[in-house]
Motif scaffolding. Structure first.
Motif, PDB file in Angstrom:
ATOM      1  N   ALA A  58      -1.008   2.726   6.012  1.00  0.00           N
ATOM      2  CA  ALA A  58      -1.945   1.903   5.605  1.00  0.00           C
ATOM      3  C   ALA A  58      -3.227   2.179   5.757  1.00  0.00           C
ATOM      4  O   ALA A  58      -4.212   2.046   4.890  1.00  0.00           O
ATOM      5  N   ASP A  72      -6.018   4.647   3.168  1.00  0.00           N
ATOM      6  CA  ASP A  72      -6.470   4.686   2.018  1.00  0.00           C
ATOM      7  C   ASP A  72      -7.797   3.932   2.272  1.00  0.00           C
ATOM      8  O   ASP A  72      -7.849   2.987   3.041  1.00  0.00           O
ATOM      9  N   THR A 107      -9.586   2.065   0.088  1.00  0.00           N
ATOM     10  CA  THR A 107      -9.554   0.586  -0.087  1.00  0.00           C
ATOM     11  C   THR A 107      -9.001  -0.224   0.879  1.00  0.00           C
ATOM     12  O   THR A 107      -9.474  -1.507   1.176  1.00  0.00           O
ATOM     13  N   ARG A 108      -7.783   0.128   1.265  1.00  0.00           N
ATOM     14  CA  ARG A 108      -7.048  -0.589   2.385  1.00  0.00           C
ATOM     15  C   ARG A 108      -8.089  -0.813   3.694  1.00  0.00           C
ATOM     16  O   ARG A 108      -8.196  -1.769   4.326  1.00  0.00           O
ATOM     17  N   GLY A 145      -2.910  -4.180  -8.621  1.00  0.00           N
ATOM     18  CA  GLY A 145      -3.066  -3.144  -7.614  1.00  0.00           C
ATOM     19  C   GLY A 145      -3.513  -3.845  -6.200  1.00  0.00           C
ATOM     20  O   GLY A 145      -3.114  -3.122  -5.126  1.00  0.00           O
ATOM     21  N   MET A 146      -4.337  -4.678  -6.243  1.00  0.00           N
ATOM     22  CA  MET A 146      -4.673  -5.480  -4.997  1.00  0.00           C
ATOM     23  C   MET A 146      -3.477  -5.847  -4.125  1.00  0.00           C
ATOM     24  O   MET A 146      -3.344  -5.888  -2.909  1.00  0.00           O
ATOM     25  N   LYS A 192      -0.518  -4.686  -4.078  1.00  0.00           N
ATOM     26  CA  LYS A 192       0.127  -3.856  -3.661  1.00  0.00           C
ATOM     27  C   LYS A 192      -0.653  -3.021  -2.188  1.00  0.00           C
ATOM     28  O   LYS A 192       0.230  -2.838  -1.225  1.00  0.00           O
ATOM     29  N   HIS A 193      -1.869  -2.997  -2.351  1.00  0.00           N
ATOM     30  CA  HIS A 193      -2.456  -2.718  -1.045  1.00  0.00           C
ATOM     31  C   HIS A 193      -2.157  -3.723  -0.002  1.00  0.00           C
ATOM     32  O   HIS A 193      -1.977  -3.507   1.226  1.00  0.00           O
ATOM     33  N   LEU A 242       1.126  -3.464   1.706  1.00  0.00           N
ATOM     34  CA  LEU A 242       1.268  -2.308   2.841  1.00  0.00           C
ATOM     35  C   LEU A 242       0.653  -2.585   3.746  1.00  0.00           C
ATOM     36  O   LEU A 242       1.071  -2.353   5.138  1.00  0.00           O
ATOM     37  N   LEU A 243      -0.684  -3.333   3.738  1.00  0.00           N
ATOM     38  CA  LEU A 243      -1.292  -3.995   4.981  1.00  0.00           C
ATOM     39  C   LEU A 243      -0.509  -4.769   5.930  1.00  0.00           C
ATOM     40  O   LEU A 243      -0.392  -4.766   6.913  1.00  0.00           O
TER      41      LEU A 243
END
Length: 114
Positions: free
Chosen positions: A15, A18, A20-21, A48-49, A51-52, A55-56
């Motif tokens: 996580a 990336d 962005t994360r 897209g956000m 998905k991020h 994961l977080l």
């Protein structure tokens, strides 16, 4: 226990790999935000956000709560203590190894000067 720790570290570091994360975590450190707000801030699609954020969330770094039609994101409770402890343990191991290598190099240098 070791397998649980390994899965947790794998999820956390994946996580955190990336930018962005990592940016999302930094933003949530200042204030909770909706997924829409985060998507806008990072100039990406809502999908897209999501998905991020998932994961977080799977790594325990973020929690989400649906309030009406809006999903609010918050920092998780984990606070990266386990990950920081693992990194510190690795740092100690490497420091000991480099100190031992330095001692060998010093012995070799002293042997060359005699």
């Amino acid at each position: 226990m070791v397998q649980y720790l390994s899965h947790r570290l794998d999820a956390s570091f994946a996580a955190l790999s990336d930018p962005t994360r990592r940016g999302v975590l930094e933003q949530l450190g200042y204030a909770d935000a909706s997924i829409s707000d985060l998507a806008e801030r990072f100039h990406m699609t809502l999908t897209g956000m999501k998905k991020h954020v998932s994961l977080l969330e799977a790594a325990g770094l973020v929690t989400t709560e649906k309030i009406g039609r809006v999903r609010i994101c918050r920092l998780g409770r984990g606070m990266l203590d386990t990950e920081a402890a693992w990194i510190e343990q690795q740092r100690r191991i490497w420091t000991e190894r480099f100190d031992a290598l330095d001692a060998i190099v010093q012995e070799l240098k002293q042997g060359d000067t005699q």
